[in-house]
Design an enzyme around this catalytic site. Sequence first.
Site, short mmCIF file in Angstrom:
data_model
loop_
_atom_site.label_atom_id
_atom_site.label_comp_id
_atom_site.label_asym_id
_atom_site.label_seq_id
_atom_site.Cartn_x
_atom_site.Cartn_y
_atom_site.Cartn_z
N SER A 5 -7.41 -70.40 64.24
CA SER A 5 -6.64 -71.61 64.57
C SER A 5 -7.50 -72.84 64.34
O SER A 5 -8.49 -73.07 65.04
CB SER A 5 -6.19 -71.56 66.03
OG SER A 5 -5.73 -72.85 66.40
N HIS A 30 -4.15 -70.38 60.87
CA HIS A 30 -3.17 -70.69 61.92
C HIS A 30 -3.16 -72.20 62.15
O HIS A 30 -4.19 -72.80 62.48
CB HIS A 30 -3.53 -69.95 63.21
CG HIS A 30 -2.51 -70.08 64.29
ND1 HIS A 30 -1.38 -69.28 64.36
CD2 HIS A 30 -2.43 -70.91 65.35
CE1 HIS A 30 -0.66 -69.62 65.42
NE2 HIS A 30 -1.28 -70.61 66.05
N ASP A 32 -1.53 -75.26 64.19
CA ASP A 32 -0.79 -75.61 65.41
C ASP A 32 -0.23 -77.03 65.32
O ASP A 32 -0.99 -77.99 65.24
CB ASP A 32 -1.72 -75.52 66.62
CG ASP A 32 -2.07 -74.09 66.97
OD1 ASP A 32 -1.13 -73.31 67.20
OD2 ASP A 32 -3.27 -73.77 67.02
N MET A 34 1.85 -79.86 67.25
CA MET A 34 2.26 -80.24 68.62
C MET A 34 2.78 -81.67 68.61
O MET A 34 2.20 -82.54 67.96
CB MET A 34 1.05 -80.16 69.54
CG MET A 34 0.38 -78.81 69.55
SD MET A 34 -1.08 -78.83 70.60
CE MET A 34 -1.55 -77.11 70.52
N HIS A 63 2.55 -72.76 63.32
CA HIS A 63 3.09 -72.56 64.67
C HIS A 63 3.63 -73.90 65.16
O HIS A 63 2.86 -74.79 65.53
CB HIS A 63 1.94 -72.03 65.55
CG HIS A 63 2.30 -71.83 66.98
ND1 HIS A 63 1.35 -71.63 67.97
CD2 HIS A 63 3.51 -71.77 67.61
CE1 HIS A 63 1.95 -71.47 69.13
NE2 HIS A 63 3.26 -71.56 68.94
N MET A 65 5.06 -76.17 67.74
CA MET A 65 5.28 -76.42 69.17
C MET A 65 5.91 -77.80 69.28
O MET A 65 5.33 -78.74 69.82
CB MET A 65 3.94 -76.33 69.93
CG MET A 65 3.44 -74.91 70.06
SD MET A 65 1.68 -74.82 70.48
CE MET A 65 1.00 -74.96 68.83
N MET A 134 2.51 -65.51 73.12
CA MET A 134 1.57 -66.52 73.62
C MET A 134 0.85 -65.92 74.83
O MET A 134 1.48 -65.56 75.82
CB MET A 134 2.31 -67.79 74.04
CG MET A 134 2.90 -68.61 72.91
SD MET A 134 1.72 -69.14 71.65
CE MET A 134 0.53 -70.07 72.62
N GLY A 139 -0.29 -75.53 74.06
CA GLY A 139 -0.67 -76.94 74.16
C GLY A 139 -2.14 -77.22 73.92
O GLY A 139 -2.47 -78.29 73.42
N GLY A 141 -6.28 -75.55 72.99
CA GLY A 141 -7.22 -74.48 72.69
C GLY A 141 -8.15 -74.28 73.89
O GLY A 141 -8.16 -75.09 74.82
N ASP A 172 -1.67 -65.09 70.52
CA ASP A 172 -2.27 -66.42 70.40
C ASP A 172 -2.69 -66.95 71.77
O ASP A 172 -1.85 -67.15 72.65
CB ASP A 172 -1.21 -67.35 69.77
CG ASP A 172 -1.71 -68.76 69.49
OD1 ASP A 172 -2.91 -69.01 69.69
OD2 ASP A 172 -0.89 -69.60 69.07
C1 DX5 Z 1 -2.35 -73.10 71.87
C2 DX5 Z 1 -2.36 -72.81 70.40
C3 DX5 Z 1 -3.42 -71.89 69.97
C4 DX5 Z 1 -4.84 -72.37 70.21
C5 DX5 Z 1 -5.65 -71.14 70.52
O1 DX5 Z 1 -1.20 -73.78 72.17
O2 DX5 Z 1 -1.12 -72.27 70.00
O3 DX5 Z 1 -3.25 -71.48 68.61
O4 DX5 Z 1 -5.41 -73.06 69.13
O5 DX5 Z 1 -6.90 -71.53 70.89
P1 DX5 Z 1 -7.94 -70.53 71.59
O6 DX5 Z 1 -8.16 -69.39 70.63
O7 DX5 Z 1 -9.16 -71.37 71.77
O8 DX5 Z 1 -7.33 -70.09 72.89
ZN ZN Z 2 -0.92 -71.41 67.97
#
Ligand code: DX5
Ligand code: ZN
Length: 216
Positions: A5, A30, A32, A34, A63, A65, A134, A139, A141, A172
């Site tokens: 990600s 990946h 993300d 948002m 992904h 969100m 999930m 939201g 990392g 994820d």
């Molecule tokens: C969270 C994201 C993830 C995030 C994962 O909302 O969808 O993809 O980047 O990060 P880690 O691996 O650090 O939990």
């Molecule tokens: Zn993600």
Amino acid sequence: MISPSILSADFTNIKDDFLAMDEGKADFVHVDIMDGNYVPNISFGPGIVKQFKKLTDIPFDVHLMIENPENYIEDFVKAGADIITIHPGATKHLNRTINLIKSYGVDVGLAINPGESLDVLDYTIEDLNLVLIMSVNPGFGGQSFIESSLRKIEETKKIINERNPRCKIEVDGGIKLDNAKEVLDAGADILVAGSAIFSKECPKDEIIKFKELMRI
Ligand code: DX5
Ligand code: ZN
């Protein structure tokens, strides 16, 4: 398979992180997205994804969100998405949005949050290429893996085996080298890892370690 990600990547040095994914032979990137509405954080949009796409040939696992993802599917397809995953609670007409994604010839995934049940799969599973479990609330990392996700992965695997064996399970959130094995054993096919890869000194080595672990 591993899908790093890039939310946790170094955006001042993003070429190096893409090189690490190429050299480490990541299976997906990946991405993300948002919107500060469906989730409390904001990342980036299709214009940036299009630029990233020039840096690698690895397929992009996008992904979303975001609220009303149906309004942005074409933009992300044009930006180079190979898989588009949406959240059922973000779109008003789930079946219509799934069909819209499929109409562009890209793979479609459905994301299930930690507090959500798998009921939504009952009338969607045959149409999906991917279920994204999930294992943190979406939201950010760097959050901790929620343990109840393991049972949810096992239950998803049962549904998939019975009704759409080609559908993949992606997990994820909070995936580290030390919990990856149990997540794979529960039935995951694709692991997303952000901070476990990009907050380390050598992201390429971390990707290789994940890939080695998957061969055992
Ligand atoms: C969270 C994201 C993830 C995030 C994962 O909302 O969808 O993809 O980047 O990060 P880690 O691996 O650090 O939990
Ligand atoms: Zn993600």
